[in-house]
Design a protein around this motif. Structure first.
Motif, PDB file in Angstrom:
ATOM      1  N   SER A 546       0.817  -1.213   0.000  1.00 59.38           N
ATOM      2  CA  SER A 546       0.000   0.000   0.000  1.00 59.38           C
ATOM      3  C   SER A 546       0.860   1.277   0.000  1.00 59.38           C
ATOM      4  O   SER A 546       0.375   2.352  -0.338  1.00 59.38           O
ATOM      5  CB  SER A 546      -0.924   0.006   1.212  1.00 59.38           C
ATOM      6  N   GLU A 547       2.130   1.155   0.369  1.00 57.30           N
ATOM      7  CA  GLU A 547       3.009   2.321   0.407  1.00 57.30           C
ATOM      8  C   GLU A 547       3.571   2.662  -0.965  1.00 57.30           C
ATOM      9  O   GLU A 547       4.235   3.703  -1.126  1.00 57.30           O
ATOM     10  CB  GLU A 547       4.158   2.057   1.377  1.00 57.30           C
ATOM     11  N   LEU A 548       3.336   1.811  -1.950  1.00 62.41           N
ATOM     12  CA  LEU A 548       3.859   2.035  -3.298  1.00 62.41           C
ATOM     13  C   LEU A 548       3.064   3.130  -3.995  1.00 62.41           C
ATOM     14  O   LEU A 548       2.121   2.867  -4.742  1.00 62.41           O
ATOM     15  CB  LEU A 548       3.801   0.745  -4.117  1.00 62.41           C
ATOM     16  N   THR A 549       3.405   4.372  -3.747  1.00 59.85           N
ATOM     17  CA  THR A 549       2.733   5.501  -4.381  1.00 59.85           C
ATOM     18  C   THR A 549       3.790   6.444  -4.969  1.00 59.85           C
ATOM     19  O   THR A 549       4.971   6.403  -4.594  1.00 59.85           O
ATOM     20  CB  THR A 549       1.880   6.270  -3.366  1.00 59.85           C
ATOM     21  N   LEU A 550       3.355   7.296  -5.892  1.00 64.27           N
ATOM     22  CA  LEU A 550       4.274   8.262  -6.494  1.00 64.27           C
ATOM     23  C   LEU A 550       4.854   9.206  -5.441  1.00 64.27           C
ATOM     24  O   LEU A 550       6.009   9.622  -5.535  1.00 64.27           O
ATOM     25  CB  LEU A 550       3.550   9.066  -7.576  1.00 64.27           C
ATOM     26  N   ARG A 551       4.054   9.544  -4.451  1.00 67.79           N
ATOM     27  CA  ARG A 551       4.515  10.475  -3.407  1.00 67.79           C
ATOM     28  C   ARG A 551       5.691   9.889  -2.635  1.00 67.79           C
ATOM     29  O   ARG A 551       6.553  10.620  -2.159  1.00 67.79           O
ATOM     30  CB  ARG A 551       3.370  10.809  -2.464  1.00 67.79           C
TER      31      ARG A 551
END
Length: 597
Positions: A546-551
């Motif tokens: 779930s931490e795999l984000t662009l931010r």
């Protein structure tokens, strides 16, 4: 009028000779090329035609001098280019070279006449008996109703000669004849084939062996006695012998025999490499500081191509030793077996590691550029001096694992790559699987691509992704088996291993997911062994998907200096963090050996 006497005549001749020598010694005025204009061309652009010429326009960085003899050759090349492309009546109608005596520049104008293009009306093959016309046509690079291109006639001839040579017709002769109808500008192309005799392989002679046993050479050969001569197999065998690393030179040739004999003997001339070496290397790196490595190895143990080595390495953060053995042909099959034993002590920012164990790898090469391996890893690991608060103590993590990997590699050079692609995919099952129990699984994927932009500029990019699946979450994954990022090899704007999750004291705890993308690295040679590099990278380490984000992607930009020394590539990189967080330093400097990927 009084005639000059002998002495005066000699004086006059000497004066004239001196004046003429001064005139000859006076250098000609040099003119730079200001412009090259081509008119009358419709099919090919100015840029395409200029590529056939040596005479080119001067630029801001480089002044080009005009030479009339070179320009005359360029005019011939232009005319030759047009005729090779099917414009048989093309010619240079006129040209002007206007000199600006004040600025010492020339302006060139070339007027071309392209004329009509000639097309192929029919292709005919004569003299073939062994191959059908349909099979031969598969080797053709020219077709009916297409333009008459001389380059394609030559490539078709070469393809046909290769086809015949790979099927035993070593004396085959192929000639081409072109007839053009001037009224219609249509051409008839004839290929005349003289097949000659078909040869088979006779005796195979090997010379030059001093240490290596003959069976080592013979098992690498892709041809056998009595087979029809296939020239491509001779070349492939030569390449395979080179790739063993045992030989400095390999030359495979066919020996002439009785003209009436249909056998050709094969002669393999070998120059062996030095089988044993003692290597001592001293270096320095930003993380390891000073280091030394010693290795004793033999690449050709008792002439069997088996490899034995013992290596020891020490630095401020690492001490270790390793013994390894390689069997290139396992039980007489082309499966390679590697076995190694190691003992090491490693100091990391969050822990220290002592490890004793070994690995057994069995692999085989498939096709020319790919191979598959399976590896069994057996390690007894002990963690000490754990600095992370929530992991003050950890039980011994003894690794028993199996890893299956696939590699595809087209790189031209594995150490200093200028062109090619590398891909590796692997999955490791860790735990006492023989008891039908798995602690966790670890998968990795790595892709690298290299492409030359100019003769001295290389574009490189790399993508690395890893994931760990564990039923008990991150706590069940030993610290030394987790993923980390930051340092000279990936995100160079961050401290070593500190681009991912950190504890309350700022120490790396590692994660289950790794994503690193070296977006670009432009490698530019500046002068001889010196070069520079510009790079941009993104990535991070994650505990949960779930931490795999662009931010959450961290960025790293920077530049570096390269020195291609005789002992390897030395590099100094400055990484800049455009978005520093939590008291992170905005810049990092790394000195290391070898490219980052």
């Amino acid at each position: 009028m009084r005639r000059p006497d002998g002495k005066n005549l000699i004086k006059i001749l000497l004066i004239l000779a001196a004046m003429s020598s001064q005139l000859l010694a006076t250098p000609k005025e040099k003119y730079s090329i200001e412009s090259v204009k081509i008119e009358g061309n419709e099919v090919f652009s100015d840029e395409r035609l200029r590529k056939t010429m040596v005479t080119k326009t001067s630029s801001f960085f480089k002044t080009r001098t005009f030479y009339m003899d070179v320009f005359q050759n360029d005019l011939e090349n232009l005319q030759r280019f047009y005729r090779q492309m099917g414009f048989l009546d093309a010619r240079i109608e006129e040209y002007t070279v206007r000199r600006d005596t004040t600025e010492k520049r020339v302006h060139i104008t070339i007027q071309v006449f392209e004329g009509p293009r000639t097309y192929i009306e029919a292709i005919t093959i004569f003299g073939n008996q062994f191959f059908s016309e349909k099979r031969l046509m598969e080797e053709f690079t020219l077709r009916e109703e297409e333009p008459l291109l001389r380059s394609r006639i030559e490539s078709t001839t070469n393809n046909l000669l290769t086809l015949y040579a790979n099927n035993g017709f070593l004396d085959a002769d192929i000639s081409s004849d072109v007839t053009v109808k001037q009224q219609s500008q249509h051409a008839f192309v004839d290929f005349i084939i003289t097949e000659g005799k078909r040869y088979r392989i006779g005796d195979i002679h090997i010379s030059g062996l001093e240490t290596t046993q003959p069976f080592v050479v013979k098992r690498e050969l892709t041809f056998r006695k009595g087979e029809v001569v296939d020239y491509s197999k001779l070349l492939k065998s030569q390449r395979e012998l080179y790739l063993t690393g045992l030989f400095q030179g390999v030359f495979i040739s066919l020996e002439s025999t009785d003209p009436e004999d249909s056998l050709r003997n094969v002669h393999i001339d070998i120059r062996e490499a030095i089988p044993s070496q003692l290597n001592i290397a001293v270096g320095y790196g930003t993380v390891e500081k000073a280091r030394i490595r010693t290795e004793v190895l033999t690449d050709n143990f008792r002439g069997t191509a088996r490899k034995l080595s013992f290596a020891a390495k020490a630095s401020f953060t690492y001490r270790g030793a390793e013994a390894s053995f390689t069997e290139p042909w396992t039980l007489g099959t082309p499966f390679r077996t590697d076995f190694n034993l190691s003992a090491e002590y490693l100091e990391e920012p969050s822990y220290n590691l002592r490890s004793i164990g070994g690995r057994l790898t069995i692999g085989r090469k498939f096709l020319a550029r790919s191979n598959t391996t399976i590896t069994y890893r057996h390690e007894n690991n002990r963690l000490s001096d754990i600095k992370i608060a929530e992991f003050q103590t950890q039980p011994p993590n003894n690794i028993r694992s199996l890893r299956l990997s696939f590699i595809y590699d087209t790189r031209n050079n594995i150490f200093n790559t200028a062109n090619g692609f590398y891909g590796e995919f692997g999955n490791e099952v860790i735990g006492p699987f023989y008891r039908r129990k798995v602690d966790f699984m670890k998968g990795t994927a790595e892709l690298k691509y290299f492409r030359p932009l100019t003769g001295s500029t290389i574009f490189a990019t790399a993508f690395r992704f890893g994931w760990i699946t564990a039923a008990g979450g991150l706590d069940k994954i030993p610290l030394n088996e987790r993923f980390y990022a930051g340092g000279a090899g990936d995100l160079r704007a961050f401290e070593y291993r500190k681009a991912g999750p950190l504890d309350k004291n700022g120490l790396p705890v590692g994660g289950k997911i790794k994503l690193i993308w070296n977006l670009f690295e432009i490698r530019q040679r500046v002068y001889k062994m010196f070069g520079i590099a510009l790079f941009g990278e993104i990535g991070n380490i994650y505990i949960e998907p779930s931490e795999l984000t662009l931010r959450n992607l961290r960025q790293s930009l920077g530049a570096g200096i390269r020195f291609n020394s005789p002992v390897g590539l030395l590099r100094l990189d400055l990484g800049v963090n455009p978005d520093p967080r939590n008291n992170e330093d905005p810049t990092q400097i790394y000195f290391s050996v070898g490219h980052p990927f």
